[in-house]
Scaffold this motif. Sequence first.
Motif, mmCIF file in Angstrom:
data_model
loop_
_atom_site.group_PDB
_atom_site.id
_atom_site.type_symbol
_atom_site.label_atom_id
_atom_site.label_comp_id
_atom_site.label_asym_id
_atom_site.label_seq_id
_atom_site.Cartn_x
_atom_site.Cartn_y
_atom_site.Cartn_z
ATOM 1 N N LEU A 284 0.825 -1.201 0.000
ATOM 2 C CA LEU A 284 0.000 0.000 0.000
ATOM 3 C C LEU A 284 0.865 1.259 0.000
ATOM 4 O O LEU A 284 1.827 1.358 0.769
ATOM 5 N N PHE A 285 0.526 2.186 -0.876
ATOM 6 C CA PHE A 285 1.158 3.493 -1.031
ATOM 7 C C PHE A 285 2.528 3.481 -1.711
ATOM 8 O O PHE A 285 3.189 4.517 -1.784
ATOM 9 N N ASP A 286 2.960 2.332 -2.242
ATOM 10 C CA ASP A 286 4.191 2.310 -3.035
ATOM 11 C C ASP A 286 3.960 3.081 -4.334
ATOM 12 O O ASP A 286 2.861 3.075 -4.898
ATOM 13 N N GLY A 287 5.013 3.731 -4.820
ATOM 14 C CA GLY A 287 4.962 4.367 -6.132
ATOM 15 C C GLY A 287 5.250 3.321 -7.195
ATOM 16 O O GLY A 287 6.098 2.447 -6.996
ATOM 17 N N VAL A 288 4.531 3.368 -8.332
ATOM 18 C CA VAL A 288 4.689 2.365 -9.383
ATOM 19 C C VAL A 288 4.750 3.004 -10.760
ATOM 20 O O VAL A 288 4.346 4.153 -10.943
ATOM 21 N N LYS A 289 5.238 2.214 -11.728
ATOM 22 C CA LYS A 289 5.247 2.600 -13.143
ATOM 23 C C LYS A 289 4.656 1.438 -13.926
ATOM 24 O O LYS A 289 5.059 0.290 -13.733
ATOM 25 N N THR A 290 3.697 1.729 -14.808
ATOM 26 C CA THR A 290 3.020 0.669 -15.554
ATOM 27 C C THR A 290 3.916 0.055 -16.624
ATOM 28 O O THR A 290 4.744 0.740 -17.229
ATOM 29 N N LEU A 291 3.715 -1.227 -16.854
ATOM 30 C CA LEU A 291 4.428 -1.961 -17.909
ATOM 31 C C LEU A 291 3.500 -2.267 -19.080
ATOM 32 O O LEU A 291 3.917 -2.875 -20.062
ATOM 33 N N VAL A 292 2.238 -1.858 -18.954
ATOM 34 C CA VAL A 292 1.226 -2.096 -19.984
ATOM 35 C C VAL A 292 0.405 -0.823 -20.190
ATOM 36 O O VAL A 292 0.314 0.022 -19.309
ATOM 37 N N GLU A 293 -0.185 -0.704 -21.372
ATOM 38 C CA GLU A 293 -1.150 0.367 -21.605
ATOM 39 C C GLU A 293 -2.429 -0.033 -20.884
ATOM 40 O O GLU A 293 -2.807 -1.203 -20.884
#
Length: 92
Positions: free
Chosen positions: A8-17
């Motif tokens: 919870l609350f981790d920052g993420v970057k998407t690998l998919v559209e």
Amino acid sequence: MAFVKPTLFDGVKTLVETKGELTGRVYPIGTTGTIVECMNDAYIIEFPVPGSDKAHGYFEEFDVVTLRADQFTVTELYKPEQKTAPFSRTTS
């Protein structure tokens, strides 16, 4: 690189559209956001809506998507001592 279990609350970057569940907006690969809910096999990621308040440099509207852990990468771990979750802007 070792696998980091998303929390919870981790920052993420998407690998998919992906498509926003609230706005229907399409978010490209590389969009950044914050985990706002963890479920058994999926995570709800919150994205600020680009351009919702460009004049003041902040975002007032948000969108969410539901993704599996293999559809994003953790870019910033939440640290409770920070008192706030990571906040990242979406890519242009």
